[in-house]
Design a protein around this motif. Structure first.
Motif, PDB file in Angstrom:
ATOM      1  N   ARG A 131      50.814  -3.348 -58.854  1.00  0.00           N
ATOM      2  CA  ARG A 131      51.384  -2.012 -58.975  1.00  0.00           C
ATOM      3  C   ARG A 131      50.428  -0.948 -58.440  1.00  0.00           C
ATOM      4  O   ARG A 131      50.840  -0.018 -57.743  1.00  0.00           O
ATOM      5  N   VAL A 132      49.151  -1.105 -58.753  1.00  0.00           N
ATOM      6  CA  VAL A 132      48.149  -0.150 -58.250  1.00  0.00           C
ATOM      7  C   VAL A 132      48.112  -0.166 -56.732  1.00  0.00           C
ATOM      8  O   VAL A 132      48.082   0.888 -56.078  1.00  0.00           O
ATOM      9  N   GLU A 133      48.144  -1.353 -56.145  1.00  0.00           N
ATOM     10  CA  GLU A 133      48.082  -1.463 -54.684  1.00  0.00           C
ATOM     11  C   GLU A 133      49.356  -0.906 -54.041  1.00  0.00           C
ATOM     12  O   GLU A 133      49.290  -0.283 -52.969  1.00  0.00           O
ATOM     13  N   ASN A 134      50.510  -1.119 -54.654  1.00  0.00           N
ATOM     14  CA  ASN A 134      51.749  -0.578 -54.103  1.00  0.00           C
ATOM     15  C   ASN A 134      51.710   0.944 -54.048  1.00  0.00           C
ATOM     16  O   ASN A 134      52.095   1.565 -53.048  1.00  0.00           O
ATOM     17  N   ILE A 135      51.262   1.564 -55.137  1.00  0.00           N
ATOM     18  CA  ILE A 135      51.191   3.029 -55.177  1.00  0.00           C
ATOM     19  C   ILE A 135      50.204   3.541 -54.149  1.00  0.00           C
ATOM     20  O   ILE A 135      50.477   4.511 -53.418  1.00  0.00           O
ATOM     21  N   ASN A 136      49.042   2.906 -54.063  1.00  0.00           N
ATOM     22  CA  ASN A 136      48.036   3.337 -53.088  1.00  0.00           C
ATOM     23  C   ASN A 136      48.543   3.179 -51.657  1.00  0.00           C
ATOM     24  O   ASN A 136      48.291   4.033 -50.792  1.00  0.00           O
ATOM     25  N   SER A 150      47.208  17.456 -51.644  1.00  0.00           N
ATOM     26  CA  SER A 150      46.968  17.270 -53.069  1.00  0.00           C
ATOM     27  C   SER A 150      47.936  16.233 -53.632  1.00  0.00           C
ATOM     28  O   SER A 150      48.974  15.936 -53.027  1.00  0.00           O
ATOM     29  N   ILE A 151      47.583  15.708 -54.794  1.00  0.00           N
ATOM     30  CA  ILE A 151      48.372  14.670 -55.456  1.00  0.00           C
ATOM     31  C   ILE A 151      48.495  15.029 -56.931  1.00  0.00           C
ATOM     32  O   ILE A 151      47.540  15.505 -57.550  1.00  0.00           O
ATOM     33  N   SER A 152      49.673  14.812 -57.485  1.00  0.00           N
ATOM     34  CA  SER A 152      49.892  14.932 -58.926  1.00  0.00           C
ATOM     35  C   SER A 152      50.365  13.581 -59.445  1.00  0.00           C
ATOM     36  O   SER A 152      51.246  12.965 -58.848  1.00  0.00           O
ATOM     37  N   VAL A 153      49.781  13.132 -60.532  1.00  0.00           N
ATOM     38  CA  VAL A 153      50.139  11.832 -61.087  1.00  0.00           C
ATOM     39  C   VAL A 153      50.233  11.943 -62.597  1.00  0.00           C
ATOM     40  O   VAL A 153      49.454  12.676 -63.231  1.00  0.00           O
ATOM     41  N   GLU A 154      51.224  11.273 -63.171  1.00  0.00           N
ATOM     42  CA  GLU A 154      51.352  11.221 -64.628  1.00  0.00           C
ATOM     43  C   GLU A 154      50.311  10.227 -65.127  1.00  0.00           C
ATOM     44  O   GLU A 154      50.506   9.010 -65.071  1.00  0.00           O
ATOM     45  N   VAL A 275      45.075   3.606 -61.283  1.00  0.00           N
ATOM     46  CA  VAL A 275      45.774   4.375 -60.249  1.00  0.00           C
ATOM     47  C   VAL A 275      45.053   5.695 -59.998  1.00  0.00           C
ATOM     48  O   VAL A 275      44.836   6.104 -58.849  1.00  0.00           O
ATOM     49  N   PHE A 276      44.659   6.370 -61.081  1.00  0.00           N
ATOM     50  CA  PHE A 276      43.984   7.662 -60.945  1.00  0.00           C
ATOM     51  C   PHE A 276      42.673   7.528 -60.177  1.00  0.00           C
ATOM     52  O   PHE A 276      42.377   8.326 -59.272  1.00  0.00           O
ATOM     53  N   ASN A 277      41.866   6.529 -60.508  1.00  0.00           N
ATOM     54  CA  ASN A 277      40.583   6.344 -59.815  1.00  0.00           C
ATOM     55  C   ASN A 277      40.787   6.003 -58.347  1.00  0.00           C
ATOM     56  O   ASN A 277      40.016   6.449 -57.488  1.00  0.00           O
ATOM     57  N   ARG A 278      41.820   5.229 -58.032  1.00  0.00           N
ATOM     58  CA  ARG A 278      42.091   4.899 -56.639  1.00  0.00           C
ATOM     59  C   ARG A 278      42.517   6.155 -55.861  1.00  0.00           C
ATOM     60  O   ARG A 278      42.124   6.341 -54.710  1.00  0.00           O
ATOM     61  N   LEU A 279      43.304   7.017 -56.492  1.00  0.00           N
ATOM     62  CA  LEU A 279      43.727   8.253 -55.830  1.00  0.00           C
ATOM     63  C   LEU A 279      42.553   9.220 -55.665  1.00  0.00           C
ATOM     64  O   LEU A 279      42.467   9.925 -54.649  1.00  0.00           O
ATOM     65  N   LYS A 280      41.648   9.264 -56.641  1.00  0.00           N
ATOM     66  CA  LYS A 280      40.476  10.133 -56.517  1.00  0.00           C
ATOM     67  C   LYS A 280      39.603   9.721 -55.347  1.00  0.00           C
ATOM     68  O   LYS A 280      38.967  10.563 -54.702  1.00  0.00           O
ATOM     69  N   ALA A 281      39.586   8.419 -55.063  1.00  0.00           N
ATOM     70  CA  ALA A 281      38.776   7.928 -53.949  1.00  0.00           C
ATOM     71  C   ALA A 281      39.305   8.390 -52.598  1.00  0.00           C
ATOM     72  O   ALA A 281      38.591   8.293 -51.595  1.00  0.00           O
ATOM     73  N   SER A 282      40.548   8.893 -52.544  1.00  0.00           N
ATOM     74  CA  SER A 282      41.109   9.363 -51.271  1.00  0.00           C
ATOM     75  C   SER A 282      40.489  10.667 -50.817  1.00  0.00           C
ATOM     76  O   SER A 282      40.639  11.054 -49.657  1.00  0.00           O
TER      77      SER A 282
END
Length: 425
Positions: A131-136, A150-154, A275-282
């Motif tokens: 699931r994490v990889e799909n979102i990324n 920018s990104i917003s995530v629940e 998911v949040f940490n993967r998005l922060k890495a972007s």
């Protein structure tokens, strides 16, 4: 739905309306770059004006993740990404059972091995990691197709700290208009939107105290359950034992569900942190929101509860007036990139057939989306769907109406290469 636009050198530009995209394609000023999501690429250079930035909004879920693109106060793209985590779990469980059975037959006298294997830091089960990889993957794809800044995530579905202590203070939304939304959202999720006394569904629910407050009951989430209005009024301030005296099975189930810890909420939150940490890495600005805030925004805008509309309402960045320019979302289903298993087995684990080493057949691969125009024979017609190739050149096409077998490769035309996902509108 809006259409993604790329410049001649594949720089993302502001998405345009589909009518404008049709005009550019008709005049020969653009060409189709991708089928899903539909993207065009310009054939001529354009003025390098800075496009209006977009915000990706995500509502991660166990089965489906909602995706929305917000440009200013407009929603220009929506999608629902269906994960394959449960299918991965079932496949791993099946492989484990076959392996254990084989070891029992072949190496029954082998001494047990010492359990010295460790998992790396941040390890997640394959079903959650998928699931994490799909979102990324889809965040990176959308960044290549439109100007995202920018990104917003629940981030958390439930605020477990407030669930355990309703009198907590110091967080702005818990003391304002969102008071109670976190608890209600958790109870709806925990009890699957079902009255715990009569089993009614799709009716207005009320939060009911198992032990009435008049008899010392607290507001802790372990003392709360879901009830329809009729059952809530009928129970009144009686104890649950007295109310369900003639229904011992229901009483046992209500008490068992009430004692369930917040383990489910913690598991969901753990995956969301990944998911949040993967998005922060972007490197982009990442805004985090809660499930209660999402529900508050959705109720404020009077939107129905769907995954992609939930995504549009994630976070404090949700505009006060949101213009919905999307009628229906793009349905995305994770299918994977095939399998490395070279030998197929039956249900007992014995080999039955082998898989060819070559995946490409007549220029097609299993998973490609094709359009087949059959002009003669019993299967005359037009078929669009995912193809399953055969070495004989006779393919199977999975369409919305079912699987069409035995379509010759000469009738097929590739419209979207295999990328691990299937699509529907």
């Amino acid at each position: 739905m809006f259409v993604f636009v790329l410049s001649k050198d594949k720089r993302p530009l502001s998405p345009c309306h589909q009518a404008r995209a049709r005009k550019l394609l008709k005049e020969g000023k653009a060409a189709v770059y991708r089928k899903y999501p539909f993207t065009i690429i310009l054939k001529e250079e354009v003025n390098p004006s800075k496009p209006q930035p977009c915000r990706i909004k995500l509502d991660p879920g166990a089965k489906v993740t909602g995706i929305a693109l917000i440009q200013g106060d407009r929603m220009i793209f929506g999608a629902e990404l269906e994960h394959r985590g449960f299918r991965i779990k079932d496949s791993l469980e099946s492989r484990r059972q076959l392996r254990r059975g084989r070891r029992g037959r072949k190496t029954r006298y082998r001494k047990p091995r010492f359990l010295n294997r460790t998992r790396p830091k941040g390890w997640l089960p394959p079903s959650l990691q998928s699931r994490v990889e799909n979102i990324n993957t889809w965040v990176n794809r959308l960044r290549k197709l439109c100007p995202v800044d920018s990104i917003s995530v629940e981030l958390v579905r439930f605020d477990t700290q407030q669930l355990e202590n309703p009198e907590i203070s110091g967080v702005e939304y818990q003391q304002g208009t969102l008071c109670g939304y976190e608890v209600r959202e958790y109870l709806l999720e925990k009890y699957h939107r079902t009255c715990q006394y009569c089993g009614a569904k799709e009716v207005p629910f009320e939060i009911e105290h198992i032990v009435p407050k008049s008899k010392g009951g607290s507001d802790r989430v372990s003392n709360l359950t879901l009830s329809c209005h009729k059952c809530n009024q009928k129970k009144g301030n009686r104890s649950v034992e007295e109310f369900l005296k003639g229904k011992p099975e229901v009483l046992k189930r209500v008490k068992a569900n009430a004692k369930k810890p917040l383990r489910d909420a913690a598991a969901v939150n753990a995956a969301r942190w990944a998911v949040f940490n993967r998005l922060k890495a972007s490197g982009l600005e990442v805004e985090a929101g809660s499930g209660g805030l999402t529900k508050f925004n959705r109720t404020k805008h009077e939107l129905p509860k769907t995954h992609w509309l939930d995504a549009a309402c994630v976070g404090k960045s949700t505009p006060s007036k949101l213009r919905m320019l999307v009628q229906k979302p793009l349905k995305i289903k994770a299918t994977g990139h095939g399998t490395r298993q070279m030998c197929r087995t039956n249900k007992y684990g014995f080999p039955t057939r082998y898989v060819p080493h070559k995946k490409d057949v007549k220029g097609f691969q299993t998973g490609d989306i094709v359009k087949a125009v059959v002009t003669k024979g019993k299967k005359t017609g037009i078929y669009v769907g995912r193809v399953a190739v055969r070495s004989t050149g006779s393919f199977n096409i999975s369409t919305a109406k079912g699987v069409i077998q035995g379509i010759n490769h000469k009738y097929c035309r590739q419209i979207h290469k295999k990328d691990g996902y299937s699509y529907a509108t």
